[in-house]
Design an enzyme around this catalytic site. Structure first.
Site, PDB file in Angstrom:
ATOM      1  N   MET A  37       0.857  -1.202   0.000  1.00  0.00           N
ATOM      2  CA  MET A  37       0.000   0.000   0.000  1.00  0.00           C
ATOM      3  C   MET A  37       0.886   1.243   0.000  1.00  0.00           C
ATOM      4  O   MET A  37       1.913   1.259   0.683  1.00  0.00           O
ATOM      5  CB  MET A  37      -0.888   0.010   1.236  1.00  0.00           C
ATOM      6  CG  MET A  37      -1.724  -1.254   1.396  1.00  0.00           C
ATOM      7  SD  MET A  37      -2.849  -1.099   2.791  1.00  0.00           S
ATOM      8  CE  MET A  37      -3.484  -2.775   2.893  1.00  0.00           C
ATOM      9  N   MET A  68      -1.570  -2.195  -4.127  1.00  0.00           N
ATOM     10  CA  MET A  68      -2.593  -1.153  -3.953  1.00  0.00           C
ATOM     11  C   MET A  68      -1.854   0.185  -4.041  1.00  0.00           C
ATOM     12  O   MET A  68      -1.661   0.896  -3.047  1.00  0.00           O
ATOM     13  CB  MET A  68      -3.290  -1.342  -2.602  1.00  0.00           C
ATOM     14  CG  MET A  68      -4.261  -2.526  -2.614  1.00  0.00           C
ATOM     15  SD  MET A  68      -4.665  -3.123  -0.965  1.00  0.00           S
ATOM     16  CE  MET A  68      -3.283  -4.216  -0.692  1.00  0.00           C
ATOM     17  N   ASP A 175     -10.787 -11.145  -1.492  1.00  0.00           N
ATOM     18  CA  ASP A 175      -9.924 -10.546  -0.468  1.00  0.00           C
ATOM     19  C   ASP A 175     -10.719  -9.572   0.394  1.00  0.00           C
ATOM     20  O   ASP A 175     -11.209  -8.557  -0.106  1.00  0.00           O
ATOM     21  CB  ASP A 175      -8.776  -9.811  -1.189  1.00  0.00           C
ATOM     22  CG  ASP A 175      -7.735  -9.244  -0.251  1.00  0.00           C
ATOM     23  OD1 ASP A 175      -7.858  -9.416   0.972  1.00  0.00           O
ATOM     24  OD2 ASP A 175      -6.779  -8.622  -0.764  1.00  0.00           O
TER      25      ASP A 175
HETATM   26  C1  DX5 Z   1      -7.009  -5.162   2.513  1.00  0.00           C
HETATM   27  C2  DX5 Z   1      -6.004  -6.186   2.042  1.00  0.00           C
HETATM   28  C3  DX5 Z   1      -6.291  -7.547   2.518  1.00  0.00           C
HETATM   29  C4  DX5 Z   1      -6.292  -7.714   4.021  1.00  0.00           C
HETATM   30  C5  DX5 Z   1      -7.426  -8.644   4.319  1.00  0.00           C
HETATM   31  O1  DX5 Z   1      -6.918  -4.027   1.769  1.00  0.00           O
HETATM   32  O2  DX5 Z   1      -5.925  -6.237   0.634  1.00  0.00           O
HETATM   33  O3  DX5 Z   1      -5.447  -8.528   1.915  1.00  0.00           O
HETATM   34  O4  DX5 Z   1      -5.114  -8.238   4.559  1.00  0.00           O
HETATM   35  O5  DX5 Z   1      -7.600  -8.709   5.684  1.00  0.00           O
HETATM   36  P1  DX5 Z   1      -8.807  -9.485   6.356  1.00  0.00           P
HETATM   37  O6  DX5 Z   1      -8.729 -10.923   5.905  1.00  0.00           O
HETATM   38  O7  DX5 Z   1      -8.547  -9.315   7.814  1.00  0.00           O
HETATM   39  O8  DX5 Z   1     -10.067  -8.817   5.896  1.00  0.00           O
HETATM   40 ZN    ZN Z   2      -4.828  -7.954  -0.317  1.00  0.00          ZN
END
Ligand code: DX5
Ligand code: ZN
Length: 225
Positions: A37, A68, A175
């Protein structure tokens, strides 16, 4: 469509002081999901190529790198060079989506494209045949531990139908908010790769938690046959 559920535990919820040990706990994972991110595309900042490179040295499990970030086209090579096995870019952040998919595959990695909850699957129609995987976000990206967005189930079915229309068969990955309750819903709709962060790494035994999610998903496949 494959008849197995592949698990991609997300290290976003693991202990960053001992990532190697955390990955060792989920040795039966099919992928290690790495959330990159940039503080621009999403309101959070995490890790970059040096961490991907370090993880590559300590595991044989394929690294599934979820970018991201706004400038994926400029920096995708960093992650490929660092050893990413699967690279996911966001359609919302890539005006030259077809080109970036080609760059990823030319480097020998699998190419995946992700859509935010507010982006319709129809934007993928013209690249679907080139993709190894599609990642549908079931939360707004940026943070672990958020609540699963129920509309994702309808969206997966729409994606499956679009794939049939264009004769494509990418893996479908989900996800966000995946746990034992939501896994059967998304697998029944057509998902086969499940990312889970908090529902794996925030549990006492991540390996047991991961297999419980996989089994919950598999039960949905068994009900279909
Ligand atoms: C969120 C991420 C996910 C995150 C998911 O933006 O892309 O991969 O780690 O976390 P959980 O499974 O806790 O929702
Ligand atoms: Zn992710």
């Amino acid at each position: 469509m494959i008849d197995r559920v592949l698990m991609a535990p997300s290290i976003l919820s693991a202990d960053f002081t001992c990532l190697g040990e955390s990955i060792g706990l989920v040795h039966d994972a099919d992928y290690i999901h790495v959330d990159v991110m940039d503080g621009h595309f999403v309101p959070n900042l995490t890790i970059g190529p040096p961490v991907v490179k370090a993880l590559k040295r300590i595991t044989d499990i394929p690294l599934d790198v979820h970018l991201m970030i706004t400038n994926a086209e400029d920096s995708v090579d960093w992650y490929l060079d660092a050893g990413a096995d699967v690279v996911t870019v966001h359609a919302e952040a890539c005006p030259h989506l077809h080109r970036v998919v080609q760059t990823i595959q030319a480097a020998g990695a699998k190419a995946s494209v992700s859509l935010n909850p507010g982006t319709p699957v129809s934007v993928l129609r013209d690249v679907l045949g080139d993709l190894d995987m599609v990642l549908l976000m079931s939360v707004n990206p940026g943070f672990g531990g958020q609540k699963f967005i129920g509309n994702t189930v309808r969206k997966i079915r729409e994606l499956v139908s679009l794939c049939t229309d264009v004769g494509a068969a990418p893996l479908i990955q989900i996800d966000g908010g995946i746990d034992e309750e939501t896994a059967p819903l998304v697998v029944a709709a057509g998902a086969r790769v499940l990312v889970a962060g908090s529902a794996v790494f925030c549990k006492n035994d991540p390996a047991v938690a991961m297999e419980a999610i996989r089994n919950a998903g598999m039960s949905a496949i068994q009900r279909l046959v």
